[in-house]
Design an enzyme around this catalytic site. Structure first.
Site, PDB file in Angstrom:
ATOM      1  CB  CYS A 117      -0.893   0.041   1.233  1.00  0.00           C
ATOM      2  SG  CYS A 117      -1.911  -1.406   1.432  1.00  0.00           S
ATOM      3  NE  ARG A 136       4.722   1.793  -0.968  1.00  0.00           N
ATOM      4  CZ  ARG A 136       5.654   1.764  -0.017  1.00  0.00           C
ATOM      5  NH1 ARG A 136       6.819   2.349  -0.233  1.00  0.00           N
ATOM      6  NH2 ARG A 136       5.439   1.185   1.129  1.00  0.00           N
ATOM      7  CD1 TRP A 145      -0.111  -5.706  -3.603  1.00  0.00           C
ATOM      8  CD2 TRP A 145      -0.296  -6.695  -1.597  1.00  0.00           C
ATOM      9  NE1 TRP A 145       0.343  -6.991  -3.724  1.00  0.00           N
ATOM     10  CE2 TRP A 145       0.243  -7.628  -2.507  1.00  0.00           C
ATOM     11  CE3 TRP A 145      -0.496  -7.105  -0.281  1.00  0.00           C
ATOM     12  CZ2 TRP A 145       0.589  -8.929  -2.149  1.00  0.00           C
ATOM     13  CZ3 TRP A 145      -0.156  -8.406   0.083  1.00  0.00           C
ATOM     14  CH2 TRP A 145       0.382  -9.293  -0.848  1.00  0.00           C
ATOM     15  CG  ASN A 160       1.784   0.418   4.077  1.00  0.00           C
ATOM     16  OD1 ASN A 160       1.530  -0.777   3.992  1.00  0.00           O
ATOM     17  ND2 ASN A 160       2.979   0.926   3.825  1.00  0.00           N
ATOM     18  N   GLY A 161      -0.334  -1.441   6.216  1.00  0.00           N
ATOM     19  CA  GLY A 161       0.063  -2.340   7.303  1.00  0.00           C
ATOM     20  C   GLY A 161      -1.078  -3.278   7.651  1.00  0.00           C
ATOM     21  CD  GLU A 179      17.289 -12.502  -9.095  1.00  0.00           C
ATOM     22  OE1 GLU A 179      16.768 -13.079  -8.139  1.00  0.00           O
ATOM     23  OE2 GLU A 179      16.873 -11.410  -9.526  1.00  0.00           O
ATOM     24  CE  LYS A 216      13.998 -10.595 -11.118  1.00  0.00           C
ATOM     25  NZ  LYS A 216      14.483 -10.048  -9.904  1.00  0.00           N
ATOM     26  CD  GLU A 234      10.210 -10.825  -9.771  1.00  0.00           C
ATOM     27  OE1 GLU A 234       9.568 -10.534  -8.756  1.00  0.00           O
ATOM     28  OE2 GLU A 234      11.421 -10.577  -9.888  1.00  0.00           O
ATOM     29  CG  HIS A 249      19.428 -36.111  -7.425  1.00  0.00           C
ATOM     30  ND1 HIS A 249      19.791 -37.389  -7.111  1.00  0.00           N
ATOM     31  CD2 HIS A 249      20.583 -35.427  -7.608  1.00  0.00           C
ATOM     32  CE1 HIS A 249      21.122 -37.479  -7.068  1.00  0.00           C
ATOM     33  NE2 HIS A 249      21.620 -36.292  -7.381  1.00  0.00           N
ATOM     34  CE  LYS A 275      11.639  -2.315  -6.291  1.00  0.00           C
ATOM     35  NZ  LYS A 275      12.340  -3.344  -7.097  1.00  0.00           N
TER      36      LYS A 275
HETATM   37  O1  M6R Z   1      13.139  -5.017  -0.530  1.00  0.00           O
HETATM   38  P1  M6R Z   1      13.674  -6.402  -0.336  1.00  0.00           P
HETATM   39  O2  M6R Z   1      14.968  -6.618  -1.046  1.00  0.00           O
HETATM   40  O3  M6R Z   1      13.756  -6.804   1.091  1.00  0.00           O
HETATM   41  O4  M6R Z   1      12.603  -7.332  -1.027  1.00  0.00           O
HETATM   42  C1  M6R Z   1      12.702  -8.719  -1.001  1.00  0.00           C
HETATM   43  C2  M6R Z   1      11.805  -9.342  -2.043  1.00  0.00           C
HETATM   44  O5  M6R Z   1      10.476  -9.004  -1.805  1.00  0.00           O
HETATM   45  C3  M6R Z   1      12.189  -8.913  -3.463  1.00  0.00           C
HETATM   46  O6  M6R Z   1      13.518  -9.176  -3.730  1.00  0.00           O
HETATM   47  C4  M6R Z   1      11.301  -9.644  -4.490  1.00  0.00           C
HETATM   48  O7  M6R Z   1      11.620 -11.000  -4.517  1.00  0.00           O
HETATM   49  C5  M6R Z   1      11.430  -9.005  -5.867  1.00  0.00           C
HETATM   50  N1  M6R Z   1      10.135  -8.975  -6.504  1.00  0.00           N
HETATM   51  C6  M6R Z   1      12.346  -9.708  -6.769  1.00  0.00           C
HETATM   52  O8  M6R Z   1      12.403  -9.205  -8.045  1.00  0.00           O
END
Ligand code: M6R
Length: 612
Positions: free
Chosen positions: A2, A27, A74, A100-101, A485, A489, A492, A508, A607
């Site tokens: 949020c 965000r 959110w 937010n929270g 990673e 990527k 997501e 395995h 974000k």
């Molecule tokens: O702000 P942070 O690095 O703590 O966030 C951690 C994850 O939420 C963040 O890396 C998330 O996996 C991203 N969407 C990756 O692209």
């Protein structure tokens, strides 16, 4: 997650709040709303969907006025709907809140309020909070600031809130605990936001509201108190953020801009910290913890998502060069599993946003148990740098694309620096090797610049596999965290199911998935596990999988086997994570664009994940 924005002053509030919400879109959110004190009295507009939907819906409405609050939600409690969108109002419709929270004890509070005759229009925890504040104000016959203070002393959870009182339109009340809030200080005006991005075009002077603080904000007054009623002196700080860094700068998406920024961001991250000719690393932020680090019994790296992958590269680098035992933990698991920690442990928390709820909770646990806590963070002034003992900023600049790219490589750069910093002080590397590695690291930004020229080739490969439903990413050694990673990527932003594995683990289990439809992306550069990875490639080819390989420039062996190859410049194995990750970012980007996905704001993602 949020986003909150508020304004009080003499300018038109609506455009400030609406544009602020647009700045906070990165965000992640699924509905938006604004409440404004206007010439007609007061109005609230809220809508499921993007800020643009709210904008379209309110195009012909009266939006004049000088006090407003706005929110991007959110969804947590209740689906994304108009009714669940913020602002929420009190029973008598006088008070309006954005939040937010999460209010954890909202169900008990709601039952009590229902029993006392309150009715609710939404399923949210936020609406319960504003009803509680209203009730306390009525019972105690007190002003809004005091009612909010008393209410917050009874709630459990995390919040950044702003409240507007239509009967008392010349003030806003704000508070925070566990969720970020910045107050921009102008000339007889104040701006409130979840982060500085909505504020920067109006003022560089900000006050970061601290946990358990509550603020009364009038156009010419900022009063801050602790929840225990002790008045605080606001500390005004100057923002370093630049407005240009929040624009796309000619790129179609922020993600592409941020991928292409990496030669610069890695250079910025190393600036003033490496001295290759002297074989020296200087990390001013953690200098006073040099002995702690080099004598640590164990380094525990805690993080989530992409930052966790950076942490894993940190494990490989620190153990290899600094010779300190490292464990990498998901913050969300660490915080709930009664971890064994002592004052001989050093915890390194890695977070781009510096606001991730699980990482913050894990820090608190490690702190309680006596560990030294260091942070690696990108956002200056975020919560994590404030709750750690010391730390290193990544200096990657604002990352707006939800998928982390330049922040990841900057985190890996900092972890490389920490590994070499320990090696330098612990003397676990011969001086000549240290000089060699630092010289190699110094050359990485230029090498990334070169490999970005492969963008078109990568786009062509993306066209060939864009319709895949599954993908495997395989690597060994330093290539393994990059495989993880690369897979994250892709999934997501393109919504293709993708998994990363250590290449040797394929047999395995995952090998059962391989057929002629399955793209398998190998990190197959010339390093200590090159020959072994080649065997794994052969195993995939024998089962007709589509092999895409990241190879070292000039490689011929893998080229003869793979369906597609992407070359990266030769470099020490230690820098593989920095180089090999770039083509995987580009691959994910192009596949997602070709599939028509919103790469900068992928569905369901936020974000900064400020709730657990
Ligand atoms: O702000 P942070 O690095 O703590 O966030 C951690 C994850 O939420 C963040 O890396 C998330 O996996 C991203 N969407 C990756 O692209």
């Amino acid at each position: 997650m949020c986003g909150i924005v508020g304004y009080i002053g003499s300018r038109e509030a609506w455009p400030i709040v609406l544009n602020g919400l647009k700045r906070l879109e990165y965000r992640g959110y699924d509905s938006a709303g604004i409440a404004i004190i206007n010439s007609a009295g007061f109005s609230v507009h809220k809508k499921a969907g993007k800020v643009a939907c709210l904008e379209a819906e309110t195009a012909d409405k009266d939006k004049s006025g000088h006090v407003a609050i706005g929110h991007t939600r959110w969804a947590t409690h209740g689906a994304p709907s108009d009714a669940n969108s913020h602002p929420h109002s009190s029973n008598d419709n006088r008070l309006h809140i954005i939040h937010n929270g999460i209010i954890e004890n909202y169900l008990i509070l709601k039952e009590e309020l229902l029993a006392r005759g309150h009715t609710f229009k939404s399923e949210t925890d936020t609406e319960v909070l504003i009803h509680l504040i209203e009730e306390i104000q009525n019972i105690e016959q007190t002003d809004l600031l005091e009612a909010v203070r008393l209410a917050l002393n009874t709630v459990i959870g995390a919040y950044a809130i702003v409240i507007l009182d239509r009967e008392n339109p010349n003030q806003l009340v704000a508070a925070r605990k566990g969720s970020p809030m910045v107050i921009g200080v102008g000339q007889d005006e104040y701006f409130i936001a979840s982060d500085a991005t909505p504020i920067i075009e109006y003022t560089k002077n900000v006050v970061y509201l601290q946990d358990n603080e509550i603020a009364l904000i009038k156009h010419n007054q900022l009063l801050i108190k602790k929840l225990n009623n002790v008045v605080q002196t606001p500390l005004i700080q100057e923002l370093e953020l630049k407005l240009e860094s929040l624009e796309k700068g000619g790129f179609e998406h922020f993600m592409m801009k941020e991928i292409f920024e990496q030669p610069r961001s890695i250079r910025d991250c190393m600036r003033g910290r490496i001295f290759p000719l002297e074989g020296k690393v200087e990390l001013g932020g953690i200098k006073q913890y040099t002995d702690k680090l080099k004598n640590a019994e164990r380094i525990i790296i805690i993080a989530c998502g992409t930052s966790w992958h950076a942490g894993l590269t940190g494990e490989y680098l620190i153990e290899e060069y600094g010779r300190v035992k490292v464990e990498v933990e998901y913050a969300s698991e660490f915080r709930y599993r009664n971890p064994i920690i002592s004052d001989k442990d050093v915890v390194i928390a890695v977070s781009q946003s510096g606001e991730t709820a699980d990482t913050m909770a894990a820090i608190e646990i490690a702190k309680e148990r006596g560990a030294t806590i260091l942070g690696i963070c990108n956002v200056v002034g975020a919560s994590i740098p404030r709750i750690t003992d010391a730390g290193v900023y990544t200096h990657a600049g604002p990352e707006i694309g939800v998928a982390s790219t330049k922040a990841f490589t900057a985190q890996v750069t900092v972890l490389t620096l920490i590994a070499l910093f320990i090696a330098q002080h612990k003397k676990t590397l011969p001086p000549a090797k240290l000089i060699d590695l630092l010289t190699g690291l110094d050359a990485i930004p230029d090498k990334i610049q070169t490999l970005l020229q492969d963008n078109e080739l990568i786009e062509q490969i993306a066209s060939k596999i864009k319709n895949a439903t599954n993908c495997l990413f395989l690597g060994r050694g330093f290539g393994f965290p990059i495989a993880l990673e690369g897979a994250l990527k892709l999934k997501e932003i393109s919504y293709i199911h993708a998994e990363g594995y250590p290449a040797a683990e394929m047999k395995h289990g995952p090998i059962a998935l391989i057929d002629e439809q399955m793209p398998v992306i190998f990190i197959a550069t010339k390093n200590s596990s090159y020959e072994k990875v080649i065997s794994n490639i052969q195993e995939v080819k024998a089962r007709k999988g589509i092999v895409i390989a990241i190879v070292t420039q000039g490689d011929t062996k893998v080229k003869n086997m793979a369906d597609h190859c992407i070359e990266i410049p030769d470099a020490d194995e230690a820098f593989l994570p920095l180089l090999a990750t770039i083509p995987l970012q580009l691959l994910a980007y192009h596949i997602a664009v070709k599939r028509g996905c919103n790469v900068d704001q992928p569905r369901n993602l936020a974000k900064s994940v400020t709730v657990e």
